[in-house]
Design an enzyme around this catalytic site. Sequence first.
Site, PDB file in Angstrom:
ATOM      1  N   LYS A   3       0.816  -1.215   0.000  1.00 58.35           N
ATOM      2  CA  LYS A   3       0.000   0.000   0.000  1.00 58.35           C
ATOM      3  C   LYS A   3       0.855   1.272   0.000  1.00 58.35           C
ATOM      4  N   PHE A   4       1.913   1.277   0.823  1.00 55.93           N
ATOM      5  CA  PHE A   4       2.758   2.469   0.870  1.00 55.93           C
ATOM      6  C   PHE A   4       3.594   2.612  -0.403  1.00 55.93           C
ATOM      7  N   ASN A 136      19.520   5.442   5.062  1.00 56.18           N
ATOM      8  CA  ASN A 136      20.018   4.257   5.777  1.00 56.18           C
ATOM      9  C   ASN A 136      19.569   4.321   7.237  1.00 56.18           C
ATOM     10  N   PHE A 137      19.809   3.245   7.955  1.00 54.80           N
ATOM     11  CA  PHE A 137      19.549   3.158   9.405  1.00 54.80           C
ATOM     12  C   PHE A 137      18.082   3.408   9.764  1.00 54.80           C
ATOM     13  N   LEU A 138      17.187   2.987   8.881  1.00 55.37           N
ATOM     14  CA  LEU A 138      15.767   3.008   9.236  1.00 55.37           C
ATOM     15  C   LEU A 138      15.535   1.958  10.319  1.00 55.37           C
ATOM     16  N   ARG A 148       2.751   0.856  11.067  1.00 58.01           N
ATOM     17  CA  ARG A 148       2.866   1.793   9.935  1.00 58.01           C
ATOM     18  C   ARG A 148       3.644   3.066  10.319  1.00 58.01           C
ATOM     19  N   THR A 172      19.410   0.681   0.222  1.00 62.38           N
ATOM     20  CA  THR A 172      19.499  -0.778   0.100  1.00 62.38           C
ATOM     21  C   THR A 172      18.659  -1.385   1.208  1.00 62.38           C
ATOM     22  N   LEU A 388      26.763   1.590   3.669  1.00 65.73           N
ATOM     23  CA  LEU A 388      27.208   1.064   4.966  1.00 65.73           C
ATOM     24  C   LEU A 388      26.126   0.208   5.629  1.00 65.73           C
TER      25      LEU A 388
HETATM   26  S1  MYA Z   1      17.261  -0.954   5.317  1.00 66.48           S
HETATM   27  C1  MYA Z   1      17.295  -1.457   7.012  1.00 66.48           C
HETATM   28  C2  MYA Z   1      15.911  -1.442   7.580  1.00 66.48           C
HETATM   29  N1  MYA Z   1      15.919  -1.702   8.992  1.00 66.48           N
HETATM   30  C3  MYA Z   1      15.727  -2.890   9.538  1.00 66.48           C
HETATM   31  O1  MYA Z   1      15.500  -3.874   8.867  1.00 66.48           O
HETATM   32  C4  MYA Z   1      15.825  -2.947  11.057  1.00 66.48           C
HETATM   33  C5  MYA Z   1      14.851  -3.891  11.695  1.00 66.48           C
HETATM   34  N2  MYA Z   1      13.498  -3.601  11.259  1.00 66.48           N
HETATM   35  C6  MYA Z   1      12.803  -2.492  11.619  1.00 66.48           C
HETATM   36  O2  MYA Z   1      13.267  -1.629  12.339  1.00 66.48           O
HETATM   37  C7  MYA Z   1      11.387  -2.365  11.059  1.00 66.48           C
HETATM   38  O3  MYA Z   1      10.935  -3.636  10.677  1.00 66.48           O
HETATM   39  C8  MYA Z   1      11.310  -1.394   9.846  1.00 66.48           C
HETATM   40  C9  MYA Z   1       9.896  -1.417   9.275  1.00 66.48           C
HETATM   41  C10 MYA Z   1      11.608   0.025  10.323  1.00 66.48           C
HETATM   42  C11 MYA Z   1      12.278  -1.804   8.749  1.00 66.48           C
HETATM   43  N3  MYA Z   1      12.800  -0.219   3.645  1.00 66.48           N
HETATM   44  O4  MYA Z   1       6.069   0.532  10.135  1.00 66.48           O
HETATM   45  P1  MYA Z   1       5.625  -0.643   9.362  1.00 66.48           P
HETATM   46  C12 MYA Z   1       7.776  -1.074   4.426  1.00 66.48           C
HETATM   47  C13 MYA Z   1      11.716   0.397   3.128  1.00 66.48           C
HETATM   48  O5  MYA Z   1       4.287  -1.202   9.732  1.00 66.48           O
HETATM   49  P2  MYA Z   1       7.774  -2.119  10.589  1.00 66.48           P
HETATM   50  C14 MYA Z   1      17.395   0.782   5.418  1.00 66.48           C
HETATM   51  O6  MYA Z   1      17.677   1.336   6.428  1.00 66.48           O
HETATM   52  C15 MYA Z   1       6.888  -2.264   4.189  1.00 66.48           C
HETATM   53  O7  MYA Z   1       7.112  -2.777   2.909  1.00 66.48           O
HETATM   54  N4  MYA Z   1      10.449   0.064   3.425  1.00 66.48           N
HETATM   55  O8  MYA Z   1       6.716  -1.843   9.417  1.00 66.48           O
HETATM   56  C16 MYA Z   1      17.088   1.565   4.168  1.00 66.48           C
HETATM   57  C17 MYA Z   1       5.526  -1.624   4.370  1.00 66.48           C
HETATM   58  O9  MYA Z   1       5.163  -0.869   3.238  1.00 66.48           O
HETATM   59  P3  MYA Z   1       4.162  -1.516   2.138  1.00 66.48           P
HETATM   60  C18 MYA Z   1      10.277  -0.934   4.292  1.00 66.48           C
HETATM   61  O10 MYA Z   1       8.239  -3.511  10.390  1.00 66.48           O
HETATM   62  C19 MYA Z   1      15.740   2.218   4.339  1.00 66.48           C
HETATM   63  C20 MYA Z   1       5.767  -0.636   5.494  1.00 66.48           C
HETATM   64  O11 MYA Z   1       7.214  -0.388   5.507  1.00 66.48           O
HETATM   65  C21 MYA Z   1      11.342  -1.622   4.867  1.00 66.48           C
HETATM   66  O12 MYA Z   1       7.238  -1.754  11.915  1.00 66.48           O
HETATM   67  C22 MYA Z   1      15.234   2.887   3.104  1.00 66.48           C
HETATM   68  C23 MYA Z   1       5.396  -1.233   6.837  1.00 66.48           C
HETATM   69  O13 MYA Z   1       5.654  -0.260   7.818  1.00 66.48           O
HETATM   70  C24 MYA Z   1      12.640  -1.242   4.506  1.00 66.48           C
HETATM   71  N5  MYA Z   1      13.731  -1.848   4.993  1.00 66.48           N
HETATM   72  O14 MYA Z   1       8.986  -1.138  10.261  1.00 66.48           O
HETATM   73  C25 MYA Z   1      13.875   3.515   3.303  1.00 66.48           C
HETATM   74  N6  MYA Z   1      10.851  -2.555   5.697  1.00 66.48           N
HETATM   75  O15 MYA Z   1       2.851  -1.698   2.821  1.00 66.48           O
HETATM   76  C26 MYA Z   1      13.286   4.078   2.030  1.00 66.48           C
HETATM   77  C27 MYA Z   1       9.511  -2.463   5.644  1.00 66.48           C
HETATM   78  O16 MYA Z   1       4.097  -0.553   0.989  1.00 66.48           O
HETATM   79  C28 MYA Z   1      13.922   5.385   1.634  1.00 66.48           C
HETATM   80  N7  MYA Z   1       9.156  -1.489   4.782  1.00 66.48           N
HETATM   81  O17 MYA Z   1       4.771  -2.823   1.741  1.00 66.48           O
HETATM   82  C29 MYA Z   1      13.292   5.943   0.388  1.00 66.48           C
HETATM   83  C30 MYA Z   1      13.929   7.251  -0.067  1.00 66.48           C
HETATM   84  C31 MYA Z   1      13.425   8.407   0.797  1.00 66.48           C
HETATM   85  C32 MYA Z   1      14.097   9.732   0.445  1.00 66.48           C
HETATM   86  C33 MYA Z   1      13.645  10.306  -0.887  1.00 66.48           C
HETATM   87  C34 MYA Z   1      14.326  11.683  -1.152  1.00 66.48           C
HETATM   88  C35 MYA Z   1      13.942  12.260  -2.446  1.00 66.48           C
HETATM   89  O1  JJ1 Z   2      25.548 -12.963   7.540  1.00 64.97           O
HETATM   90  C1  JJ1 Z   2      24.709 -13.505   6.841  1.00 64.97           C
HETATM   91  N1  JJ1 Z   2      24.599 -14.830   6.781  1.00 64.97           N
HETATM   92  C2  JJ1 Z   2      25.545 -15.708   7.434  1.00 64.97           C
HETATM   93  C3  JJ1 Z   2      25.022 -16.224   8.743  1.00 64.97           C
HETATM   94  C4  JJ1 Z   2      23.813 -17.083   8.581  1.00 64.97           C
HETATM   95  C5  JJ1 Z   2      23.282 -17.524   9.885  1.00 64.97           C
HETATM   96  C6  JJ1 Z   2      21.969 -18.213   9.701  1.00 64.97           C
HETATM   97  N2  JJ1 Z   2      20.970 -17.340   9.126  1.00 64.97           N
HETATM   98  C7  JJ1 Z   2      25.871 -16.814   6.444  1.00 64.97           C
HETATM   99  N3  JJ1 Z   2      26.801 -17.682   6.832  1.00 64.97           N
HETATM  100  C8  JJ1 Z   2      27.289 -18.739   5.984  1.00 64.97           C
HETATM  101  C9  JJ1 Z   2      28.751 -18.473   5.688  1.00 64.97           C
HETATM  102  C10 JJ1 Z   2      29.454 -19.726   5.165  1.00 64.97           C
HETATM  103  C11 JJ1 Z   2      30.951 -19.561   5.316  1.00 64.97           C
HETATM  104  C12 JJ1 Z   2      31.666 -20.799   4.818  1.00 64.97           C
HETATM  105  C13 JJ1 Z   2      31.298 -21.106   3.394  1.00 64.97           C
HETATM  106  C14 JJ1 Z   2      29.801 -21.176   3.187  1.00 64.97           C
HETATM  107  C15 JJ1 Z   2      29.095 -19.967   3.714  1.00 64.97           C
HETATM  108  O2  JJ1 Z   2      25.350 -16.875   5.358  1.00 64.97           O
HETATM  109  C16 JJ1 Z   2      23.750 -12.702   5.982  1.00 64.97           C
HETATM  110  C17 JJ1 Z   2      24.358 -12.372   4.651  1.00 64.97           C
HETATM  111  O3  JJ1 Z   2      24.669 -13.523   3.978  1.00 64.97           O
HETATM  112  N4  JJ1 Z   2      23.463 -11.465   6.653  1.00 64.97           N
HETATM  113  C18 JJ1 Z   2      22.220 -11.089   6.935  1.00 64.97           C
HETATM  114  O4  JJ1 Z   2      21.268 -11.791   6.646  1.00 64.97           O
HETATM  115  C19 JJ1 Z   2      22.082  -9.765   7.587  1.00 64.97           C
HETATM  116  C20 JJ1 Z   2      21.123  -8.903   6.847  1.00 64.97           C
HETATM  117  C21 JJ1 Z   2      21.511  -8.645   5.416  1.00 64.97           C
HETATM  118  C22 JJ1 Z   2      20.653  -7.537   4.803  1.00 64.97           C
HETATM  119  C23 JJ1 Z   2      21.182  -6.214   5.209  1.00 64.97           C
HETATM  120  C24 JJ1 Z   2      20.282  -5.067   4.971  1.00 64.97           C
HETATM  121  C25 JJ1 Z   2      20.891  -3.804   5.511  1.00 64.97           C
HETATM  122  C26 JJ1 Z   2      20.473  -2.627   4.728  1.00 64.97           C
HETATM  123  C27 JJ1 Z   2      20.856  -1.325   5.330  1.00 64.97           C
HETATM  124  O5  JJ1 Z   2      21.435  -0.491   4.380  1.00 64.97           O
END
Ligand code: MYA
Ligand code: JJ1
Length: 388
Positions: A3-4, A136-138, A148, A172, A388
């Site tokens: 939806k978003f 980053n760092f959401l 939401r 990413t 990062l």
């Molecule tokens: S990626 C790293 C993201 N962080 C984590 O994974 C940490 C652990 N997880 C959490 O903290 C929460 O689960 C997060 C979601 C905060 C991720 N990127 O609030 P909700 C959508 C984008 O109910 P929650 C990084 O940091 C999801 O599809 N959207 O969900 C890059 C759904 O939308 P829709 C995401 O789980 C971030 C909605 O959010 C992500 O409580 C880039 C649900 O919201 C995600 N990683 O919170 C952000 N995960 O219904 C975008 C879920 O449509 C930047 N969602 O499917 C865009 C550019 C903005 C700038 C533009 C400038 C011009």
């Molecule tokens: O680290 C990751 N995977 C590891 C650990 C898996 C543990 C079980 N789930 C992994 N290990 C296998 C290594 C092995 C070494 C010997 C040879 C064969 C392989 O695969 C994974 C990446 O692979 N990391 C994550 O899942 C962390 C999240 C990645 C998404 C990050 C999004 C961040 C975005 C913010 O910008």
Amino acid sequence: QHKFWESQPVGQFKDFGNSSLPGGPIEQPTPLSEVKQEPYNLPNLYEWTVCDMDSDEVCNEVYVLLMNNYVEDDDNLFRFNYSKEFLRWGLRPPGYFRSWHIGVRVKASGKLVAFITGVPVKMRVRDEVVQMAEVNFLCVHKKLRSKRLAPVLIKEITRRIHLENIWQAAYTAGVLLPTPITTSQYWHRTLNPKKLIDVGFSRLGDRMTMSRAIKLYKLPSSILTPGLRKMELRDVPSVTRLLSNYLSRFVVAPTFDEDEVAHWLLPQENVVESYVVESPETHDITDFFSFYTLPSSILNNPNYSTLKAAYAFYNVSTRTPLLQLIQDALIVAKQKDFDVFNALDIMENEPFLRELKFGRGDGQLYYYLYNYRLRDALKPSDLGLVML
Ligand code: MYA
Ligand code: JJ1
């Protein structure tokens, strides 16, 4: 379904493969006076805060939020544990905006419960250079998930980026959203087999014993390339030239000036390491490698609490074969007591991964652009961007 994301100017799944749509910005900029001037509404108990990363106290609050609530692997065995020094580095590059370091606090207690950041970057897409934000760092506290809140954070950072007259972003994620410009794969080079197996990061495969694993992953005890040394301030101009020239071969890549190279690549203990090859004859800088330090907390292990991981950053080889250069990176990382060296299959990484005994991880990293359409999906090797 989404939806978003279906309401946002990003490539939509339904348009995938529709090459009649034009490449480039999806929406045109509006006059700044038409950008919403007030922050988006949060649920009543919460308020916006700018996180001043210069403040030790605020930096620590961000650190603790992420330490307890940021990204985990699929099996919830590990959670990224970015250090305070790393966050300061990652969030304050040249030209950064304080207003893009956005937190959400509980009004009553002041507790920080959500976060999102942006930093500016000049991104080249094919032959156009576009001012963008890297988002980053959401993070939303585990107790506030699925309410939401994330879309509100994303809309608010979008608004603040627009206020700086910037209309595109790169980000990413480990999850699939509409629509990646490419999908990259994590690879892992074991440095400390015993610990990786003990903590469940890797497993002994069939016919593999611990002593065979230790032998398989053994590395030379010292670096092999003559003239390899830590990067210094005086190397910034040469490294900038090498890097600019190298990044020009990818479809999507950042452009870095000397200040940015100094910021992103000058070594900082426990944050980022860079090594250059200085030709012993001509004293030219011919190659360099870099990696950053990103430990993960090991969740629920009796013996270990932290996994020390190095992540491949930017590498350029003109004289030293890339394979040898990265082998030296592995040796340096091993000497610095890292447990594992991670890399994505982007840039020219693919060929050295197998050769240097990296194994495929279980994680993928999806790359996205906001408000910029690419007419065809890219191969990971078309991508010259590390986030990062
Ligand atoms: S990626 C790293 C993201 N962080 C984590 O994974 C940490 C652990 N997880 C959490 O903290 C929460 O689960 C997060 C979601 C905060 C991720 N990127 O609030 P909700 C959508 C984008 O109910 P929650 C990084 O940091 C999801 O599809 N959207 O969900 C890059 C759904 O939308 P829709 C995401 O789980 C971030 C909605 O959010 C992500 O409580 C880039 C649900 O919201 C995600 N990683 O919170 C952000 N995960 O219904 C975008 C879920 O449509 C930047 N969602 O499917 C865009 C550019 C903005 C700038 C533009 C400038 C011009
Ligand atoms: O680290 C990751 N995977 C590891 C650990 C898996 C543990 C079980 N789930 C992994 N290990 C296998 C290594 C092995 C070494 C010997 C040879 C064969 C392989 O695969 C994974 C990446 O692979 N990391 C994550 O899942 C962390 C999240 C990645 C998404 C990050 C999004 C961040 C975005 C913010 O910008």
